[in-house]
Design a protein around this motif. Structure first.
Motif, PDB file in Angstrom:
ATOM      1  N   VAL A   1       0.813  -1.225   0.000  1.00 13.17           N
ATOM      2  CA  VAL A   1       0.000   0.000   0.000  1.00 13.17           C
ATOM      3  C   VAL A   1       0.845   1.275   0.000  1.00 13.17           C
ATOM      4  N   LEU A   2       0.483   2.145  -0.942  1.00 16.16           N
ATOM      5  CA  LEU A   2       1.116   3.464  -1.068  1.00 16.16           C
ATOM      6  C   LEU A   2       0.098   4.532  -0.688  1.00 16.16           C
ATOM      7  N   LYS A   3       0.471   5.392   0.256  1.00  9.24           N
ATOM      8  CA  LYS A   3      -0.439   6.463   0.665  1.00  9.24           C
ATOM      9  C   LYS A   3      -0.141   7.726  -0.152  1.00  9.24           C
ATOM     10  N   SER A  32     -14.780   7.533  -4.670  1.00  7.69           N
ATOM     11  CA  SER A  32     -14.659   8.967  -4.769  1.00  7.69           C
ATOM     12  C   SER A  32     -13.364   9.425  -5.463  1.00  7.69           C
ATOM     13  N   SER A  33     -12.283   8.668  -5.299  1.00  7.39           N
ATOM     14  CA  SER A  33     -10.996   9.200  -5.777  1.00  7.39           C
ATOM     15  C   SER A  33     -10.832   9.163  -7.301  1.00  7.39           C
ATOM     16  N   GLY A  34     -11.697   8.467  -7.992  1.00  5.06           N
ATOM     17  CA  GLY A  34     -11.614   8.481  -9.458  1.00  5.06           C
ATOM     18  C   GLY A  34     -12.175   9.761 -10.058  1.00  5.06           C
ATOM     19  N   ARG A  85     -21.798   4.949  -8.164  1.00  9.23           N
ATOM     20  CA  ARG A  85     -21.921   5.213  -6.733  1.00  9.23           C
ATOM     21  C   ARG A  85     -21.732   3.933  -5.936  1.00  9.23           C
ATOM     22  N   LYS A  86     -21.138   4.105  -4.753  1.00 11.82           N
ATOM     23  CA  LYS A  86     -20.991   2.951  -3.855  1.00 11.82           C
ATOM     24  C   LYS A  86     -22.184   2.863  -2.913  1.00 11.82           C
ATOM     25  N   ARG A  87     -22.762   4.011  -2.638  1.00 10.08           N
ATOM     26  CA  ARG A  87     -23.984   4.013  -1.828  1.00 10.08           C
ATOM     27  C   ARG A  87     -25.065   4.692  -2.620  1.00 10.08           C
ATOM     28  N   PHE A 137      -9.991  -6.755  -2.012  1.00  9.75           N
ATOM     29  CA  PHE A 137      -9.058  -7.606  -1.263  1.00  9.75           C
ATOM     30  C   PHE A 137      -8.328  -6.767  -0.223  1.00  9.75           C
ATOM     31  N   THR A 138      -8.090  -5.467  -0.562  1.00 15.79           N
ATOM     32  CA  THR A 138      -7.376  -4.582   0.357  1.00 15.79           C
ATOM     33  C   THR A 138      -8.208  -4.325   1.607  1.00 15.79           C
ATOM     34  N   LYS A 139      -9.491  -4.002   1.367  1.00 16.44           N
ATOM     35  CA  LYS A 139     -10.344  -3.657   2.507  1.00 16.44           C
ATOM     36  C   LYS A 139     -11.094  -4.856   3.083  1.00 16.44           C
ATOM     37  N   LYS A 140     -10.997  -5.990   2.404  1.00 18.39           N
ATOM     38  CA  LYS A 140     -11.682  -7.219   2.819  1.00 18.39           C
ATOM     39  C   LYS A 140     -13.183  -7.004   3.000  1.00 18.39           C
TER      40      LYS A 140
HETATM   41  P1  G4P Z   1      -8.963  -3.200  -6.905  1.00 14.00           P
HETATM   42  O1  G4P Z   1     -10.163  -2.336  -7.013  1.00 14.00           O
HETATM   43  O2  G4P Z   1      -7.921  -2.949  -7.980  1.00 14.00           O
HETATM   44  O3  G4P Z   1      -9.289  -4.661  -6.763  1.00 14.00           O
HETATM   45  O4  G4P Z   1      -8.232  -2.756  -5.603  1.00 14.00           O
HETATM   46  P2  G4P Z   1      -8.480  -3.045  -4.087  1.00 14.00           P
HETATM   47  O5  G4P Z   1      -9.730  -3.780  -3.854  1.00 14.00           O
HETATM   48  O6  G4P Z   1      -7.200  -3.641  -3.619  1.00 14.00           O
HETATM   49  O7  G4P Z   1      -8.633  -1.533  -3.597  1.00 14.00           O
HETATM   50  C1  G4P Z   1      -9.773  -1.020  -2.975  1.00 14.00           C
HETATM   51  C2  G4P Z   1      -9.596   0.427  -2.682  1.00 14.00           C
HETATM   52  O8  G4P Z   1      -8.273   0.701  -2.245  1.00 14.00           O
HETATM   53  C3  G4P Z   1      -9.806   1.348  -3.851  1.00 14.00           C
HETATM   54  O9  G4P Z   1     -10.188   2.601  -3.369  1.00 14.00           O
HETATM   55  C4  G4P Z   1      -8.394   1.472  -4.425  1.00 14.00           C
HETATM   56  O10 G4P Z   1      -8.257   2.623  -5.225  1.00 14.00           O
HETATM   57  C5  G4P Z   1      -7.620   1.586  -3.163  1.00 14.00           C
HETATM   58  N1  G4P Z   1      -6.241   1.158  -3.234  1.00 14.00           N
HETATM   59  C6  G4P Z   1      -5.730  -0.023  -3.633  1.00 14.00           C
HETATM   60  N2  G4P Z   1      -4.404  -0.038  -3.463  1.00 14.00           N
HETATM   61  C7  G4P Z   1      -4.061   1.176  -2.972  1.00 14.00           C
HETATM   62  C8  G4P Z   1      -2.817   1.761  -2.590  1.00 14.00           C
HETATM   63  O11 G4P Z   1      -1.729   1.187  -2.660  1.00 14.00           O
HETATM   64  N3  G4P Z   1      -2.883   3.026  -2.111  1.00 14.00           N
HETATM   65  C9  G4P Z   1      -4.037   3.727  -2.000  1.00 14.00           C
HETATM   66  N4  G4P Z   1      -3.974   4.973  -1.533  1.00 14.00           N
HETATM   67  N5  G4P Z   1      -5.230   3.199  -2.339  1.00 14.00           N
HETATM   68  C10 G4P Z   1      -5.227   1.936  -2.821  1.00 14.00           C
HETATM   69  P3  G4P Z   1     -11.633   2.954  -2.867  1.00 14.00           P
HETATM   70  O12 G4P Z   1     -12.059   2.071  -1.762  1.00 14.00           O
HETATM   71  O13 G4P Z   1     -12.524   2.914  -4.068  1.00 14.00           O
HETATM   72  O14 G4P Z   1     -11.434   4.388  -2.292  1.00 14.00           O
HETATM   73  P4  G4P Z   1     -11.848   5.830  -2.763  1.00 14.00           P
HETATM   74  O15 G4P Z   1     -11.943   5.820  -4.283  1.00 14.00           O
HETATM   75  O16 G4P Z   1     -13.181   6.080  -2.145  1.00 14.00           O
HETATM   76  O17 G4P Z   1     -10.756   6.723  -2.301  1.00 14.00           O
END
Ligand code: G4P
Length: 195
Positions: free
Chosen positions: A19-21, A59-61, A80-82, A99-102
């Motif tokens: 993970v990169l912040k 939101s970040s897209g 939308r997610k919600r 997978f990141t947030k499970k």
């Molecule tokens: P995937 O969509 O490619 O399968 O990715 P994954 O489930 O691993 O990621 C879920 C959320 O975490 C996504 O944001 C994705 O952009 C973000 N993410 C994945 N890897 C990284 C990382 O290394 N750094 C950061 N900063 N974010 C990462 P999201 O839940 O949709 O968040 P948001 O768009 O509401 O900000």
């Protein structure tokens, strides 16, 4: 994209090997000038593809997608997610597992906003495991519109997302491709060596 790479090197924090912040310019704080340049770069890479609409996921897209839609002079829709209280029916809906947030969440877009004659560019901030991308593909397929390709701000090339999309034959344009996160350092794929 050199300027994006500089931002990642200067402001990115490697939290662990996965993970990169990038909260100062992409995921929380947003750097408007960088977003403008990202929009111009995506527009340049897709200018000949006949894009009618950009689709992203909140939101970040939204920030990079908005700047790209301005540069390409096309419409923009975000999934939308919600569901909002005004989104009562007639939705395309898909399920996305992170997978990141499970966790698994539903994403949706109004049927009135994507049409079968649309040619869609999908933009997102990160490409990691590709699950969000698969959910967005599912929404577009339900609408019977076509997909021109993917514009990704930061691709973590050591995770399976790119391979998954390549297998399906999609054009993928990633502005920064990260090969490794380790010891607090970000390593990029050399653009000359990358295919
Ligand atoms: P995937 O969509 O490619 O399968 O990715 P994954 O489930 O691993 O990621 C879920 C959320 O975490 C996504 O944001 C994705 O952009 C973000 N993410 C994945 N890897 C990284 C990382 O290394 N750094 C950061 N900063 N974010 C990462 P999201 O839940 O949709 O968040 P948001 O768009 O509401 O900000």
């Amino acid at each position: 994209m050199e300027r994006l790479k500089q931002f990642i090197e200067k402001e990115g924090k490697v939290l662990n090997e996965e993970v990169l912040k990038v909260d100062t310019f992409l995921n929380h704080g947003i750097h408007p000038q960088l977003m403008k340049e990202i929009g111009i770069e995506f527009a340049h890479r897709f200018e000949k593809d006949g894009i009618t609409k950009i689709l992203t996921l909140e939101s970040s897209g939204i920030a990079p997608a908005l700047m790209t839609s301005l540069s390409l002079d096309c419409e923009l829709v975000f999934a939308r997610k919600r569901k909002s209280i005004t989104m009562t029916d007639n939705l395309f809906t898909s399920s996305v597992h992170s997978f990141t947030k499970k966790e698994t969440s539903d994403i949706s877009v109004s049927k009135s906003l994507i049409h079968k004659d649309d040619h869609i560019l999908i933009i997102d901030d990160f490409l990691a495991n590709g699950q969000a991308a698969l959910g967005l593909i599912d929404l577009v397929n339900q609408s019977r519109a076509s997909i021109a390709g993917f514009g990704i701000v930061i691709e973590k090339s050591f995770q399976p997302g790119r391979h998954l999309l390549e297998e399906k034959g999609f054009k993928i344009e990633s502005l920064a491709r990260i090969s490794r996160l380790s010891n607090g350092q970000v390593s990029f794929i050399d653009p000359i060596k990358q295919s």
